[in-house]
Enzyme design. Structure first.
Site: not given
Ligand SMILES: *Cc1c(COP(=O)(O)O)cnc(C)c1O
Length: 372
Positions: A36, A135, A266, A314
């Site tokens: 993802k 969640r 800065y 920046m």
């Molecule tokens: C991101 C995610 C994972 C992977 O988790 P890691 O800690 O990166 O291994 C697994 N399951 C779900 C539902 C996630 O959102």
């Protein structure tokens, strides 16, 4: 994409990802690599193609649109969308691109059922239950209702039942076994109702530390990219052997003297207490190198650690190169990685006040080049 005009380059070592995948395969049974958010900044397409070549047949992404983008790469296996459909438009994407969505609300299940409509095309789904992280997920108390709803939806097949652990990376945390118990009771109900499916609970940390929670499949993310979820804990050895896959570098634009008493950048928040030499590096918060690293971070120049001086700007950051007399414009400076005295993702995350996940997602938005 404006970052692509900048001077910073993220080098992705696909061989390191392959090494991590093979290592994780020895701990799991069936891996669903989590790619993802553009593979945690490592690049959706290149990472998917590499993992597919190593035998991965399922992968998990975020949105339905990210799933559709993955469908347009040469990867032909199962694509799971962890965030699932939100709109009718998303539902038609699920059907058009043959995506396996994760569902976690009844109205979402019904919306998808309606999108399939008269056409009896079978859509596989993964049902997510909130076993303790609270969640996303159906309430485990709702399991019978979900199973009942599915009885009227012959067009929907249950490919998987999943849940997500809140504290698998906290050694020995009691919530892990509590969540696993609730998850097992949900899975048992689906089995009793006659469903055959893939149960999956484990993320990277659980895959490395809890062989008994393997289930039918596992969803590692961060470990694939080489960060140890147990870094700095009593269980650090459980993540031994993982290799970071991202290295980020930027060029030196100027090298000059900073005299005792002079300030730099800065706000002149750093003042030289002795005569020094500084290098100005072409990286800043516009490249997602956080301003929080002002007076705190370190980089690597010609194999030496060089501390950040004053505020990160920046597109520019000053570093102390007094101990690197050969430093010159055009030199490459590593903000992550490096051959010698390399900056680890965990170290950079600690200076930044965050975790390697965020470091990868942000720095990976720079121009990328691939090796391996
Ligand atoms: C991101 C995610 C994972 C992977 O988790 P890691 O800690 O990166 O291994 C697994 N399951 C779900 C539902 C996630 O959102």
């Amino acid at each position: 994409m404006s970052l692509w005009y900048n001077l910073v380059i993220a080098k992705i070592d696909l061989a390191a990802i392959a090494h991590n995948y093979e290592l994780l395969k020895t701990k799991g049974s069936k891996l669903i690599p989590v790619i993802k958010a553009d593979a945690y900044g490592h690049g959706l397409g290149p990472v998917a193609v590499k993992l597919a070549a190593l035998g991965a047949t399922q992968m998990a992404v975020g949105t339905v649109h990210e799933a559709a983008a993955l469908r347009l790469t040469p990867f032909e296996g199962r694509i799971i969308s962890l965030l699932g459909p939100q709109t009718d438009d998303d539902c038609s994407h699920v059907l058009t691109f043959g995506i396996t969505p994760v569902l976690y609300r009844l109205d979402q299940l019904r919306m998808l059922g309606e999108a399939i409509g008269g056409n009896d095309k079978q859509v596989d789904v993964v049902l997510k239950f909130a076993t303790g992280m609270n969640r996303l997920g159906f309430d485990p108390d709702e399991t019978d209702v979900v199973i009942g709803e599915l009885q009227n939806m012959a067009c929907v097949g249950v490919h998987g039942v999943c849940s997500h652990l809140a504290s698998a990376d906290v050694p020995g945390d009691a919530s892990v076994t509590e969540q696993a118990g609730r998850f097992e009771r949900v899975c048992a109900k689906f089995r009793e109702a006659g469903h055959t499916f893939q149960s999956n609970l484990a993320n990277s940390a659980a895959l490395l530390a809890y062989p008994e929670l393997k289930g039918d499949a596992q969803r590692p993310g961060i470990a694939l990219y080489g960060a140890n979820p147990f870094y700095g804990t009593a269980w650090e050895k459980k993540g031994a052997g993982l290799r970071p896959a991202m290295e980020v570098r930027a060029p030196v634009l100027s090298v000059h003297a900073l005299k005792k008493g002079e300030g730099i950048s800065y706000g002149l928040t750093f003042r030289a207490t002795k005569d020094m030499t500084v290098a100005i590096v072409g990286v800043g918060y516009a490249d997602n190198y956080s301003r929080g690293l002002s007076n705190t971070g370190e980089m690597v120049l010609r194999g030496h650690r060089v501390p950040v001086l004053g505020r990160v700007c920046m597109q520019l950051t000053a570093v102390d190169v007094s101990h690197v007399p050969e430093a010159a414009p055009g030199d490459e400076v590593f903000v992550l990685g490096g051959d010698k005295n390399s900056v680890t993702p965990e170290e950079l995350a600690a200076w930044w006040g965050t975790i390697p996940y965020e470091v990868f997602c942000l720095l990976g938005q720079n121009k990328r080049e691939y090796v391996g």
